[in-house]
Design a protein around this motif. Structure first.
Motif, PDB file in Angstrom:
ATOM      1  N   ASP A  24       0.876  -1.167   0.000  1.00  0.00           N
ATOM      2  CA  ASP A  24       0.000   0.000   0.000  1.00  0.00           C
ATOM      3  C   ASP A  24       0.917   1.221   0.000  1.00  0.00           C
ATOM      4  O   ASP A  24       1.632   1.472   0.977  1.00  0.00           O
ATOM      5  N   LEU A  25       0.931   1.968  -1.114  1.00  0.00           N
ATOM      6  CA  LEU A  25       1.876   3.081  -1.243  1.00  0.00           C
ATOM      7  C   LEU A  25       1.665   4.159  -0.190  1.00  0.00           C
ATOM      8  O   LEU A  25       2.624   4.786   0.258  1.00  0.00           O
ATOM      9  N   ASP A  26       0.424   4.372   0.243  1.00  0.00           N
ATOM     10  CA  ASP A  26       0.181   5.361   1.300  1.00  0.00           C
ATOM     11  C   ASP A  26       0.795   4.916   2.624  1.00  0.00           C
ATOM     12  O   ASP A  26       1.398   5.715   3.344  1.00  0.00           O
ATOM     13  N   ARG A  27       0.648   3.642   2.955  1.00  0.00           N
ATOM     14  CA  ARG A  27       1.265   3.135   4.190  1.00  0.00           C
ATOM     15  C   ARG A  27       2.790   3.139   4.080  1.00  0.00           C
ATOM     16  O   ARG A  27       3.478   3.406   5.063  1.00  0.00           O
ATOM     17  N   CYS A  28       3.295   2.865   2.880  1.00  0.00           N
ATOM     18  CA  CYS A  28       4.755   2.920   2.667  1.00  0.00           C
ATOM     19  C   CYS A  28       5.267   4.338   2.888  1.00  0.00           C
ATOM     20  O   CYS A  28       6.303   4.545   3.518  1.00  0.00           O
ATOM     21  N   GLU A  29       4.522   5.308   2.369  1.00  0.00           N
ATOM     22  CA  GLU A  29       4.925   6.705   2.550  1.00  0.00           C
ATOM     23  C   GLU A  29       4.882   7.093   4.029  1.00  0.00           C
ATOM     24  O   GLU A  29       5.780   7.768   4.525  1.00  0.00           O
ATOM     25  N   ALA A  30       3.861   6.648   4.744  1.00  0.00           N
ATOM     26  CA  ALA A  30       3.779   6.931   6.181  1.00  0.00           C
ATOM     27  C   ALA A  30       4.965   6.306   6.917  1.00  0.00           C
ATOM     28  O   ALA A  30       5.541   6.920   7.819  1.00  0.00           O
ATOM     29  N   PHE A  31       5.351   5.104   6.530  1.00  0.00           N
ATOM     30  CA  PHE A  31       6.512   4.420   7.097  1.00  0.00           C
ATOM     31  C   PHE A  31       7.777   5.253   6.883  1.00  0.00           C
ATOM     32  O   PHE A  31       8.560   5.482   7.809  1.00  0.00           O
ATOM     33  N   ILE A  32       7.957   5.735   5.649  1.00  0.00           N
ATOM     34  CA  ILE A  32       9.129   6.547   5.303  1.00  0.00           C
ATOM     35  C   ILE A  32       9.117   7.874   6.072  1.00  0.00           C
ATOM     36  O   ILE A  32      10.144   8.315   6.590  1.00  0.00           O
ATOM     37  N   MET A  33       7.957   8.513   6.130  1.00  0.00           N
ATOM     38  CA  MET A  33       7.856   9.802   6.823  1.00  0.00           C
ATOM     39  C   MET A  33       8.175   9.652   8.309  1.00  0.00           C
ATOM     40  O   MET A  33       8.858  10.491   8.895  1.00  0.00           O
ATOM     41  N   GLU A  34       7.695   8.577   8.917  1.00  0.00           N
ATOM     42  CA  GLU A  34       7.960   8.347  10.343  1.00  0.00           C
ATOM     43  C   GLU A  34       9.458   8.166  10.594  1.00  0.00           C
ATOM     44  O   GLU A  34      10.022   8.768  11.504  1.00  0.00           O
ATOM     45  N   ARG A  35      10.107   7.389   9.759  1.00  0.00           N
ATOM     46  CA  ARG A  35      11.543   7.184   9.920  1.00  0.00           C
ATOM     47  C   ARG A  35      12.347   8.429   9.550  1.00  0.00           C
ATOM     48  O   ARG A  35      13.334   8.751  10.188  1.00  0.00           O
ATOM     49  N   GLY A  36      11.903   9.133   8.525  1.00  0.00           N
ATOM     50  CA  GLY A  36      12.575  10.368   8.136  1.00  0.00           C
ATOM     51  C   GLY A  36      12.548  11.404   9.245  1.00  0.00           C
ATOM     52  O   GLY A  36      13.554  12.058   9.522  1.00  0.00           O
ATOM     53  N   THR A  37      11.405  11.525   9.884  1.00  0.00           N
ATOM     54  CA  THR A  37      11.279  12.464  11.003  1.00  0.00           C
ATOM     55  C   THR A  37      12.180  12.051  12.160  1.00  0.00           C
ATOM     56  O   THR A  37      12.810  12.884  12.804  1.00  0.00           O
ATOM     57  N   SER A  38      12.263  10.750  12.400  1.00  0.00           N
ATOM     58  CA  SER A  38      13.104  10.249  13.488  1.00  0.00           C
ATOM     59  C   SER A  38      14.589  10.506  13.211  1.00  0.00           C
ATOM     60  O   SER A  38      15.330  10.916  14.093  1.00  0.00           O
ATOM     61  N   ILE A  39      15.012  10.275  11.972  1.00  0.00           N
ATOM     62  CA  ILE A  39      16.432  10.410  11.625  1.00  0.00           C
ATOM     63  C   ILE A  39      16.829  11.867  11.397  1.00  0.00           C
ATOM     64  O   ILE A  39      17.863  12.328  11.883  1.00  0.00           O
ATOM     65  N   GLY A  41      14.843  14.756  11.881  1.00  0.00           N
ATOM     66  CA  GLY A  41      14.242  15.791  12.709  1.00  0.00           C
ATOM     67  C   GLY A  41      12.807  16.115  12.326  1.00  0.00           C
ATOM     68  O   GLY A  41      12.297  15.667  11.303  1.00  0.00           O
ATOM     69  N   PRO A  42      12.154  16.898  13.172  1.00  0.00           N
ATOM     70  CA  PRO A  42      10.717  17.180  13.002  1.00  0.00           C
ATOM     71  C   PRO A  42      10.389  17.991  11.751  1.00  0.00           C
ATOM     72  O   PRO A  42       9.231  18.031  11.334  1.00  0.00           O
ATOM     73  N   ASN A  43      11.365  18.620  11.136  1.00  0.00           N
ATOM     74  CA  ASN A  43      11.098  19.406   9.927  1.00  0.00           C
ATOM     75  C   ASN A  43      11.255  18.590   8.643  1.00  0.00           C
ATOM     76  O   ASN A  43      11.176  19.142   7.546  1.00  0.00           O
ATOM     77  N   PHE A  44      11.461  17.286   8.793  1.00  0.00           N
ATOM     78  CA  PHE A  44      11.606  16.427   7.613  1.00  0.00           C
ATOM     79  C   PHE A  44      10.317  16.457   6.801  1.00  0.00           C
ATOM     80  O   PHE A  44       9.220  16.338   7.330  1.00  0.00           O
ATOM     81  N   MET A  45      10.470  16.636   5.486  1.00  0.00           N
ATOM     82  CA  MET A  45       9.315  16.612   4.594  1.00  0.00           C
ATOM     83  C   MET A  45       9.783  16.231   3.199  1.00  0.00           C
ATOM     84  O   MET A  45      10.972  16.296   2.889  1.00  0.00           O
ATOM     85  N   LEU A  46       8.839  15.828   2.374  1.00  0.00           N
ATOM     86  CA  LEU A  46       9.131  15.511   0.983  1.00  0.00           C
ATOM     87  C   LEU A  46       8.344  16.475   0.108  1.00  0.00           C
ATOM     88  O   LEU A  46       7.134  16.615   0.263  1.00  0.00           O
ATOM     89  N   SER A  47       9.041  17.120  -0.812  1.00  0.00           N
ATOM     90  CA  SER A  47       8.363  17.991  -1.772  1.00  0.00           C
ATOM     91  C   SER A  47       7.618  17.109  -2.781  1.00  0.00           C
ATOM     92  O   SER A  47       7.796  15.891  -2.811  1.00  0.00           O
ATOM     93  N   LEU A  48       6.809  17.715  -3.622  1.00  0.00           N
ATOM     94  CA  LEU A  48       6.084  16.968  -4.643  1.00  0.00           C
ATOM     95  C   LEU A  48       7.060  16.220  -5.553  1.00  0.00           C
ATOM     96  O   LEU A  48       6.870  15.036  -5.848  1.00  0.00           O
TER      97      LEU A  48
END
Length: 103
Positions: A24-39, A41-48
């Motif tokens: 599920d690509l949405d769940r995969c993205e949530a997985f990535i976002m959670e780890r990205g924020t952890s590694i 910092g809280p300002n981690f984001m992905l542009s379009l």
């Protein structure tokens, strides 16, 4: 106990007939976002644009044949990410490495 709410197993379901993972690509993205924020910092984001690259990398990593064909990706060829220093190439692979199968 994990520090994360989502585990890799939460990003896919198993097709009982074929025993294949269906991601599920949405769940995969949530997985990535959670780890990205952890590694990173809280300002981690992905542009379009980064999300589009992420989706292509993910499709390649999980070997989704239908979507690979749509994006002209080939499973027997490697990937090369090019860009200026400090633009996130290594960070992308650090975050997506969990999705690459072990052959």
């Amino acid at each position: 106990m994990s520090l994360f709410k989502l585990q890799l197993e939460d990003t896919y379901d198993i097709n009982t007939a074929t025993r294949k993972k269906i991601y599920d690509l949405d769940r995969c993205e949530a997985f990535i976002m959670e780890r990205g924020t952890s590694i990173y910092g809280p300002n981690f984001m992905l542009s379009l644009k980064q999300r589009q690259i992420f989706h292509k990398l993910l499709i390649y990593a999980i070997e989704d044949a239908e979507n690979m064909n749509k994006h002209n990706l080939h499973p027997n060829r490697g990937l090369l990410l090019m860009g200026a220093p400090q633009t996130g190439k290594t960070a992308f692979f650090r975050l997506i490495q969990h999705f690459f199968s072990r052959r």
